[in-house]
Design an enzyme around this catalytic site. Structure first.
Site, PDB file in Angstrom:
ATOM      1  N   HIS A 266       0.829  -1.207   0.000  1.00  0.00           N
ATOM      2  CA  HIS A 266       0.000   0.000   0.000  1.00  0.00           C
ATOM      3  C   HIS A 266       0.867   1.261   0.000  1.00  0.00           C
ATOM      4  O   HIS A 266       0.634   2.201  -0.777  1.00  0.00           O
ATOM      5  CB  HIS A 266      -0.923  -0.001   1.225  1.00  0.00           C
ATOM      6  N   GLU A 270       1.516   3.829  -3.410  1.00  0.00           N
ATOM      7  CA  GLU A 270       1.174   5.252  -3.337  1.00  0.00           C
ATOM      8  C   GLU A 270       2.375   6.124  -3.697  1.00  0.00           C
ATOM      9  O   GLU A 270       2.239   7.111  -4.432  1.00  0.00           O
ATOM     10  CB  GLU A 270       0.675   5.589  -1.932  1.00  0.00           C
ATOM     11  N   LYS A 273       3.036   5.930  -7.458  1.00  0.00           N
ATOM     12  CA  LYS A 273       2.041   6.716  -8.192  1.00  0.00           C
ATOM     13  C   LYS A 273       2.412   8.192  -8.195  1.00  0.00           C
ATOM     14  O   LYS A 273       2.374   8.865  -9.232  1.00  0.00           O
ATOM     15  CB  LYS A 273       0.652   6.546  -7.558  1.00  0.00           C
ATOM     16  N   ASN A 274       2.755   8.706  -7.011  1.00  0.00           N
ATOM     17  CA  ASN A 274       3.115  10.125  -6.898  1.00  0.00           C
ATOM     18  C   ASN A 274       4.374  10.439  -7.692  1.00  0.00           C
ATOM     19  O   ASN A 274       4.447  11.461  -8.396  1.00  0.00           O
ATOM     20  CB  ASN A 274       3.313  10.499  -5.426  1.00  0.00           C
TER      21      ASN A 274
END
Length: 434
Positions: A266, A270, A273-274
């Site tokens: 998780h 994230e 992605k950023n």
């Protein structure tokens, strides 16, 4: 073994006079009285080592049942009491009311097991109840996010301005609320996966926990899935360059720790992605040849660290300080109807705050350093010794109450207007002149 002994000792002190499953009509107290009672108990955080020892060695379903029927209501009640500290305008929003009702229903269902004897039928029903609680609470994060959004819109319509105290209290509560949710879900998943339908079990995991979690493999999987999304949206994606360094065993080319792979995934997903979004948008004319993302995975005697470095332009200190604020996002905010078509939580501003909570939940952390105009370095810290990776669990007490009552203190330094603010004013002035 410590957890097993604790469960057995606790079960000896529990009286179980009822012969059948209790119903809501047989409650000797109202639900509110029971919530008040259980909120006075303190949660009992345990370590990854205790989780694994219980699952691998002498753990059994009845011991788990006896402990969870006390521990889960305790954690639910602590959060429900804390939610009552919300302003009335927030509690009355449709989304927040829905979340409150979910917690109340789950607490009442757990209360059905508080005084029953232990037998196979009871434990089977208990496991099914836990499954239902997971399903009921699966949209808690998104629904609470909409509750906060509804509240801010209501405040805006009333032309009310959020005070610094309001902002601090919301940040304080959401950190604790979501941390509590992470812990409750792990406890439930451990029980359901260990003692429920064997079809749900992963062969290499004990519940949700991997006793030999290959950190590099989890990072690679998170990168691959983030890359897939990035290529769909931007028609390209930065490559990854990964280096693994094991200080504990220099002859081992991998880094393995006892950890919950889904939590680590998780966080990494994230961050990728950023990093990918920032890189692609900072190099719009070179979609097929953007700078790679550098990843360093290390294992020391105390910490396991994952460093993710991108060249996505970075951000100023002023912007970076807001990255961990809830509802702060540089992506477009989605509507509820978009939920099935966007990346998880994209646009809600919850990605980084939640990722930090997942890292901190078991004694780790997540830190960010950014160079404006160049790129960003993100550090994920995990505990290497499993006996030190202990749950971080909030408890509602007098200190919590004082935190919500405490007014925001004004600064005791005289500081000039930041140069960035002055620059923005100059730009606005120049635009108006032109």
């Amino acid at each position: 073994m410590q957890l097993t002994r604790y469960l057995l000792q606790w079960s000896k002190n529990v009286t179980m006079p009822a012969a059948t499953l209790a119903t809501s009509s047989s409650f000797s107290r109202s639900t509110s009285d029971l919530i008040e009672k259980y909120s006075r108990f303190s949660p009992s955080p345990i370590s990854l080592r205790q989780f694994i020892d219980f699952a691998q060695k002498s753990g059994n379903e009845k011991s788990s049942f006896r402990w969870l029927r006390q521990e889960i209501p305790t954690r639910l009640a602590n959060m429900m009491k804390e939610m009552n500290r919300f302003p009335d305008d927030l509690l009355s929003t449709a989304s927040t009311s829905l979340v409150t009702s979910w917690y109340k229903t789950s607490f009442e269902e757990m209360m059905r097991y508080r005084d029953v004897p232990v037998n196979n039928d009871i434990t089977e029903n208990f496991t099914e109840t836990l499954r239902k609680i997971v399903v009921r609470h699966r949209n808690v994060v998104e629904t609470m996010a909409f509750g906060i959004m509804e509240w801010t819109e209501k405040m805006s319509r009333k032309k009310k301005v959020f005070s610094e105290t309001d902002k601090e209290n919301i940040q304080y509560f959401l950190d604790r609320f979501y941390t509590s949710r992470i812990g409750i879900r792990l406890l439930i998943n451990q029980h359901v996966l260990l003692f429920g339908d064997s079809a749900d079990r992963e062969p290499n995991l004990y519940g949700s926990i991997d006793p030999n979690c290959d950190v590099g493999c989890v990072v690679q999987e998170a990168y691959d899935n983030a890359k897939f999304l990035c290529e769909q949206y931007y028609l390209g994606a930065p490559e990854v360059k990964m280096h693994v360094h094991n200080v504990v065993n220099e002859h081992d080319p991998t880094v393995n720790i006892i950890y919950c792979p889904s939590h680590l995934y998780h966080v990494c997903f994230e961050l990728f992605k950023n990093a990918m979004r920032a890189t692609m948008e900072f190099h719009p004319d070179h979609a097929s040849d953007v700078p790679p993302i550098d990843v360093l995975v290390t294992k020391g005697h105390d910490d396991c660290c994952i460093k993710v470095s991108d060249r996505g332009g970075g951000a100023s200190r002023e912007k970076r300080q807001r990255w961990f604020e809830y509802l702060y996002s540089t992506a477009p905010r989605p509507s509820r109807g978009d939920a099935s078509r966007v990346a998880p939580l994209a646009g809600y501003g919850y990605g980084l705050p939640l990722s930090r909570l997942y890292a901190r939940y078991l004694g780790g952390d997540l830190e960010i350093q950014s160079i404006d105009g160049f790129g960003t370095d993100t550090y994920i810290y995990l505990r290497s010794p499993s006996n030190e990776a202990i749950e971080t669990v909030p408890v509602f007490n007098s200190t919590t109450t004082e935190q919500y009552r405490r007014p925001h203190l004004s600064g005791d330094w005289v500081a000039p207007i930041s140069s960035s603010s002055q620059t923005k004013k100059k730009r606005i002035s120049n635009k108006s002149k032109s």
